[in-house]
Write a protein that holds these residues in place. Structure first.
Motif, PDB file in Angstrom:
ATOM      1  N   ILE A  20       9.307  94.396  95.551  1.00 34.15           N
ATOM      2  CA  ILE A  20      10.337  93.430  95.932  1.00 34.15           C
ATOM      3  C   ILE A  20       9.871  92.630  97.132  1.00 34.15           C
ATOM      4  N   GLY A  21       9.236  93.313  98.091  1.00 35.29           N
ATOM      5  CA  GLY A  21       8.768  92.587  99.256  1.00 35.29           C
ATOM      6  C   GLY A  21       8.265  93.479 100.361  1.00 35.29           C
ATOM      7  N   THR A  22       7.857  92.811 101.429  1.00 35.84           N
ATOM      8  CA  THR A  22       7.341  93.458 102.626  1.00 35.84           C
ATOM      9  C   THR A  22       8.012  92.819 103.824  1.00 35.84           C
ATOM     10  N   SER A  23       8.474  93.648 104.743  1.00 30.01           N
ATOM     11  CA  SER A  23       9.160  93.147 105.934  1.00 30.01           C
ATOM     12  C   SER A  23       8.160  92.640 106.971  1.00 30.01           C
ATOM     13  N   GLU A  24       8.708  92.123 108.047  1.00 28.16           N
ATOM     14  CA  GLU A  24       7.905  91.755 109.214  1.00 28.16           C
ATOM     15  C   GLU A  24       7.537  93.034 109.964  1.00 28.16           C
ATOM     16  N   TRP A  25       6.533  92.949 110.802  1.00 27.94           N
ATOM     17  CA  TRP A  25       6.163  94.068 111.663  1.00 27.94           C
ATOM     18  C   TRP A  25       7.190  94.205 112.784  1.00 27.94           C
ATOM     19  N   LEU A  26       7.423  95.453 113.205  1.00 23.37           N
ATOM     20  CA  LEU A  26       8.307  95.743 114.334  1.00 23.37           C
ATOM     21  C   LEU A  26       7.600  96.721 115.256  1.00 23.37           C
ATOM     22  N   GLU A  27       7.479  96.366 116.526  1.00 26.19           N
ATOM     23  CA  GLU A  27       6.916  97.292 117.510  1.00 26.19           C
ATOM     24  C   GLU A  27       7.986  98.299 117.897  1.00 26.19           C
ATOM     25  N   VAL A  28       7.617  99.573 117.875  1.00 30.12           N
ATOM     26  CA  VAL A  28       8.545 100.623 118.296  1.00 30.12           C
ATOM     27  C   VAL A  28       8.196 100.976 119.741  1.00 30.12           C
ATOM     28  N   THR A  29       9.009 100.486 120.647  1.00 35.08           N
ATOM     29  CA  THR A  29       8.759 100.628 122.080  1.00 35.08           C
ATOM     30  C   THR A  29       9.257 101.983 122.595  1.00 35.08           C
ATOM     31  N   GLN A  30       8.765 102.354 123.757  1.00 33.50           N
ATOM     32  CA  GLN A  30       9.233 103.589 124.392  1.00 33.50           C
ATOM     33  C   GLN A  30      10.720 103.480 124.720  1.00 33.50           C
ATOM     34  N   GLU A  31      11.176 102.298 125.077  1.00 31.39           N
ATOM     35  CA  GLU A  31      12.599 102.103 125.363  1.00 31.39           C
ATOM     36  C   GLU A  31      13.444 102.429 124.122  1.00 31.39           C
ATOM     37  N   ARG A  32      13.019 101.963 122.953  1.00 31.02           N
ATOM     38  CA  ARG A  32      13.757 102.246 121.712  1.00 31.02           C
ATOM     39  C   ARG A  32      13.732 103.754 121.420  1.00 31.02           C
ATOM     40  N   ILE A  33      12.578 104.399 121.641  1.00 28.33           N
ATOM     41  CA  ILE A  33      12.457 105.844 121.438  1.00 28.33           C
ATOM     42  C   ILE A  33      13.428 106.583 122.359  1.00 28.33           C
ATOM     43  N   ASN A  34      13.473 106.184 123.631  1.00 23.21           N
ATOM     44  CA  ASN A  34      14.374 106.822 124.594  1.00 23.21           C
ATOM     45  C   ASN A  34      15.839 106.625 124.208  1.00 23.21           C
ATOM     46  N   GLN A  35      16.188 105.431 123.737  1.00 25.77           N
ATOM     47  CA  GLN A  35      17.564 105.174 123.311  1.00 25.77           C
ATOM     48  C   GLN A  35      17.938 106.041 122.105  1.00 25.77           C
ATOM     49  N   PHE A  36      16.993 106.207 121.181  1.00 25.65           N
ATOM     50  CA  PHE A  36      17.244 107.062 120.024  1.00 25.65           C
ATOM     51  C   PHE A  36      17.409 108.514 120.474  1.00 25.65           C
ATOM     52  N   ALA A  37      16.583 108.951 121.412  1.00 23.68           N
ATOM     53  CA  ALA A  37      16.701 110.312 121.959  1.00 23.68           C
ATOM     54  C   ALA A  37      18.083 110.522 122.569  1.00 23.68           C
ATOM     55  N   ASP A  38      18.564 109.531 123.304  1.00 21.84           N
ATOM     56  CA  ASP A  38      19.895 109.628 123.907  1.00 21.84           C
ATOM     57  C   ASP A  38      20.985 109.688 122.834  1.00 21.84           C
ATOM     58  N   ALA A  39      20.844 108.861 121.802  1.00 19.67           N
ATOM     59  CA  ALA A  39      21.869 108.813 120.744  1.00 19.67           C
ATOM     60  C   ALA A  39      21.917 110.099 119.929  1.00 19.67           C
ATOM     61  N   THR A  40      20.766 110.746 119.739  1.00 13.62           N
ATOM     62  CA  THR A  40      20.704 111.933 118.876  1.00 13.62           C
ATOM     63  C   THR A  40      20.608 113.242 119.653  1.00 13.62           C
ATOM     64  N   LEU A  41      20.510 113.146 120.973  1.00 14.53           N
ATOM     65  CA  LEU A  41      20.362 114.308 121.847  1.00 14.53           C
ATOM     66  C   LEU A  41      19.071 115.080 121.578  1.00 14.53           C
ATOM     67  N   ASP A  42      18.065 114.365 121.066  1.00 16.65           N
ATOM     68  CA  ASP A  42      16.752 114.956 120.799  1.00 16.65           C
ATOM     69  C   ASP A  42      15.778 114.434 121.850  1.00 16.65           C
ATOM     70  N   HIS A  43      15.695 115.151 122.962  1.00 17.81           N
ATOM     71  CA  HIS A  43      14.842 114.735 124.082  1.00 17.81           C
ATOM     72  C   HIS A  43      13.559 115.546 124.155  1.00 17.81           C
ATOM     73  N   GLN A  44      13.059 115.993 123.010  1.00 18.03           N
ATOM     74  CA  GLN A  44      11.819 116.751 122.988  1.00 18.03           C
ATOM     75  C   GLN A  44      10.724 115.952 123.702  1.00 18.03           C
ATOM     76  N   TRP A  45       9.928 116.626 124.512  1.00 16.15           N
ATOM     77  CA  TRP A  45       8.968 115.939 125.373  1.00 16.15           C
ATOM     78  C   TRP A  45       7.974 115.083 124.601  1.00 16.15           C
ATOM     79  N   ILE A  46       7.648 115.445 123.352  1.00 13.57           N
ATOM     80  CA  ILE A  46       6.671 114.644 122.593  1.00 13.57           C
ATOM     81  C   ILE A  46       7.180 113.230 122.319  1.00 13.57           C
ATOM     82  N   HIS A  47       8.489 113.039 122.488  1.00 12.06           N
ATOM     83  CA  HIS A  47       9.087 111.711 122.286  1.00 12.06           C
ATOM     84  C   HIS A  47       9.321 110.963 123.604  1.00 12.06           C
ATOM     85  N   VAL A  48       9.707 111.689 124.665  1.00 16.26           N
ATOM     86  CA  VAL A  48      10.215 110.990 125.847  1.00 16.26           C
ATOM     87  C   VAL A  48       9.411 111.176 127.135  1.00 16.26           C
ATOM     88  N   ASP A  49       8.545 112.167 127.203  1.00 19.75           N
ATOM     89  CA  ASP A  49       7.799 112.421 128.442  1.00 19.75           C
ATOM     90  C   ASP A  49       6.401 111.806 128.332  1.00 19.75           C
TER      91      ASP A  49
END
Length: 154
Positions: A20-49
């Motif tokens: 059907i198609g291919t999307s545009e590229w999206l950079e996954v920033t540390q800020e987005r990772i940290n926000q996801f950690a906050d939303a899901t309460l998953d602050h495992q160090w491999i994601h946020v430290d």
């Protein structure tokens, strides 16, 4: 690639077995990772430290939560296809989902999607979409699977 526009079940059906198609590229920033950690309460160090990951992680970087990668499917999907004349669309499930490779903080990802199957359920289309989340510059996919959606046409 331009967005595919679908106005009916019959138009959807013509895409069966095709990419059907291919999307545009999206950079996954540390800020987005940290926000996801906050939303899901998953602050495992491999994601946020960041500092600990540089020295203790085999990746030498923080990595994106697998479920964050998965949660970006709707964002990417909306770049690929527009389905009109709908009452609603709902997620129905996931099959054969596999995380193939970690996405590192700062990497760019995108979605490639194909129509795997389509069933007409009396005005509702059950669409199985074979998808892959690719990492820029990498051969191995971050995530692959089949997403099932129900499209309720007017």
């Amino acid at each position: 690639m331009s967005k595919v526009v679908i106005n009916s079940y019959e138009e959807f059906e013509k895409l069966l077995g095709q990419t059907i198609g291919t999307s545009e590229w999206l950079e996954v920033t540390q800020e987005r990772i940290n926000q996801f950690a906050d939303a899901t309460l998953d602050h495992q160090w491999i994601h946020v430290d960041v500092e600990r990951a540089k020295t203790e992680s085999p990746f030498k970087s923080t990595i994106v939560h697998g479920y964050l990668t998965l949660s970006l499917l709707p964002y990417f999907w909306n770049q690929i296809i527009e389905v009109n004349n709908l009452k609603m669309m709902v997620n129905y499930g996931m099959d054969k989902m596999r995380f193939g490779q970690a996405v590192l903080s700062g990497q760019r990802i995108r979605l490639t999607a194909a129509l795997h199957s389509l069933v007409n359920l009396r005005g509702t289309a059950k669409a199985e979409i074979k998808f892959a989340i690719e990492i820029e510059g990498q051969k191995k996919k971050a995530l692959e699977g089949i997403a099932t959606f129900l499209y309720y046409f007017n």
